[in-house]
Design a protein around this motif. Structure first.
Motif, short mmCIF file in Angstrom:
data_model
loop_
_atom_site.label_atom_id
_atom_site.label_comp_id
_atom_site.label_asym_id
_atom_site.label_seq_id
_atom_site.Cartn_x
_atom_site.Cartn_y
_atom_site.Cartn_z
N UNK A 37 -0.59 11.83 -3.21
CA UNK A 37 0.84 11.86 -3.51
C UNK A 37 1.68 11.40 -2.32
N UNK A 38 1.10 10.60 -1.45
CA UNK A 38 1.83 10.13 -0.28
C UNK A 38 2.96 9.18 -0.67
N UNK A 39 3.98 9.04 0.18
CA UNK A 39 5.07 8.10 -0.09
C UNK A 39 4.56 6.68 -0.30
N UNK A 40 5.28 5.92 -1.13
CA UNK A 40 4.88 4.57 -1.48
C UNK A 40 5.90 3.57 -0.93
N UNK A 41 5.42 2.65 -0.08
CA UNK A 41 6.26 1.62 0.52
C UNK A 41 5.79 0.25 0.08
N UNK A 42 6.73 -0.65 -0.19
CA UNK A 42 6.44 -1.99 -0.69
C UNK A 42 7.04 -3.04 0.23
N UNK A 43 6.25 -4.05 0.61
CA UNK A 43 6.79 -5.22 1.28
C UNK A 43 6.80 -6.38 0.29
N UNK A 64 0.86 1.75 1.23
CA UNK A 64 1.58 0.49 1.36
C UNK A 64 1.07 -0.52 0.33
N UNK A 65 2.03 -1.26 -0.25
CA UNK A 65 1.70 -2.35 -1.16
C UNK A 65 2.33 -3.62 -0.62
N UNK A 66 1.54 -4.68 -0.50
CA UNK A 66 2.03 -5.98 -0.07
C UNK A 66 2.10 -6.89 -1.28
N UNK A 67 3.28 -7.37 -1.59
CA UNK A 67 3.48 -8.25 -2.75
C UNK A 67 3.78 -9.66 -2.27
N UNK A 68 3.08 -10.62 -2.82
CA UNK A 68 3.27 -12.03 -2.45
C UNK A 68 3.01 -12.89 -3.67
N UNK A 69 3.87 -13.89 -3.88
CA UNK A 69 3.75 -14.71 -5.08
C UNK A 69 2.66 -15.77 -4.94
N UNK A 70 2.41 -16.26 -3.74
CA UNK A 70 1.46 -17.35 -3.54
C UNK A 70 0.08 -16.82 -3.18
N UNK A 71 -0.91 -17.22 -3.96
CA UNK A 71 -2.27 -16.76 -3.71
C UNK A 71 -2.76 -17.19 -2.34
N UNK A 72 -2.40 -18.42 -1.91
CA UNK A 72 -2.85 -18.92 -0.61
C UNK A 72 -2.36 -18.03 0.53
N UNK A 73 -1.14 -17.53 0.40
CA UNK A 73 -0.56 -16.69 1.44
C UNK A 73 -1.20 -15.31 1.41
N UNK A 74 -1.33 -14.74 0.22
CA UNK A 74 -1.92 -13.41 0.10
C UNK A 74 -3.38 -13.42 0.56
N UNK A 75 -4.04 -14.54 0.35
CA UNK A 75 -5.42 -14.68 0.79
C UNK A 75 -5.54 -14.51 2.30
N UNK A 76 -4.53 -15.00 3.04
CA UNK A 76 -4.51 -14.83 4.49
C UNK A 76 -4.43 -13.35 4.87
N UNK A 77 -3.63 -12.61 4.12
CA UNK A 77 -3.54 -11.17 4.37
C UNK A 77 -4.87 -10.50 4.08
N UNK A 78 -5.49 -10.88 2.97
CA UNK A 78 -6.80 -10.31 2.62
C UNK A 78 -7.83 -10.59 3.70
N UNK A 79 -7.81 -11.80 4.24
CA UNK A 79 -8.73 -12.15 5.31
C UNK A 79 -8.49 -11.29 6.55
N UNK A 80 -7.23 -11.01 6.81
CA UNK A 80 -6.90 -10.17 7.97
C UNK A 80 -7.51 -8.77 7.81
N UNK A 81 -7.45 -8.24 6.60
CA UNK A 81 -8.00 -6.91 6.33
C UNK A 81 -9.52 -6.95 6.33
N UNK A 82 -10.06 -8.00 5.71
CA UNK A 82 -11.51 -8.11 5.61
C UNK A 82 -12.06 -7.37 4.41
#
Length: 213
Positions: A37-43, A64-82
């Motif tokens: 039940x932790x607070x929910x933050x969205x970028x 935290x939720x990261x929202x991005x419209x472009x798959x190519x950009x979100x893919x970079x975030x996913x790579x950062x997380x691993x």
């Protein structure tokens, strides 16, 4: 955020544990997804993900939720997380215009808008993420007294946004026209763009808008 096309980015995203393939399925029950039940933050518009991943590491007590419209950009975030699962972070590919399909009324405590496209031409102002129609959506999905944290390097967009926030009934606080030389700099988490701008000596504008009930 301009990145060259990455073939297969949408398919590749599905391999990452932090990616949510069907975010609309969790509308109104994101706390079930995170199993707390932790607070929910969205970028909105996460870029390459430096900002949101840094926050997730620093604040395990917040989801935290990261929202991005472009798959190519979100893919970079996913790579950062691993490939490791991160219990308090989710990545979502969607357009900001879909927000009320993804989040129920009063579901969020905070929204981050970092260096959004300024859409400088007047005829395009309805596309700005601080235009009235977007702010009305934010008011729906934010809790009473929920917050919007807004940063930009564009003075015109900043002034426009201050007016829009006020007209839509948000209360403004912590307004600064030079973030990195202000009292708020110490706790500021930078994005990739922000670091580049700051290294050039460009001013960063920031404010917080409170969703008054």
């Amino acid at each position: 955020m301009r990145l060259r096309n990455i073939p297969g980015a949408e398919e590749a995203l599905r391999e990452y544990p932090v990616f949510v393939a069907d975010p609309a399925a969790f509308r109104g029950r994101w706390r079930d997804y995170f199993a707390n039940n932790n607070p929910l933050h969205l970028e909105i518009g996460c870029g390459k993900g430096r900002f949101i991943t840094s926050l997730a590491e620093q604040h395990p007590e917040i989801n935290f939720i990261a929202l991005e419209v472009k798959a190519e950009v979100l893919y970079r975030t996913a790579q950062r997380v691993g490939m490791r699962p991160v219990s308090n972070l989710a990545l979502v590919q969607a357009n900001a215009a879909q927000l009320t399909d993804l989040f129920a009324e009063n579901e969020l405590e905070r929204i981050y808008l970092n260096f959004s496209d300024p859409w400088p031409k007047r005829r395009h102002r309805k596309r700005r993420l601080t235009y009235a129609t977007f702010l009305q959506m934010y008011k729906q999905i934010l809790k009473p007294y929920g917050e919007i944290h807004f940063k930009t390097d564009n003075e015109g967009l900043f002034e426009f946004s201050l007016n829009q926030f006020s007209e839509q009934g948000f209360q403004l606080r912590h307004i600064t026209f030079d973030l990195h030389r202000s009292e708020f700099a110490a706790h500021n988490v930078m994005t990739e763009y922000e670091e580049r701008f700051a290294s050039r000596g460009q001013r960063i504008y920031r404010t917080e808008a409170i969703n008054l009930p």
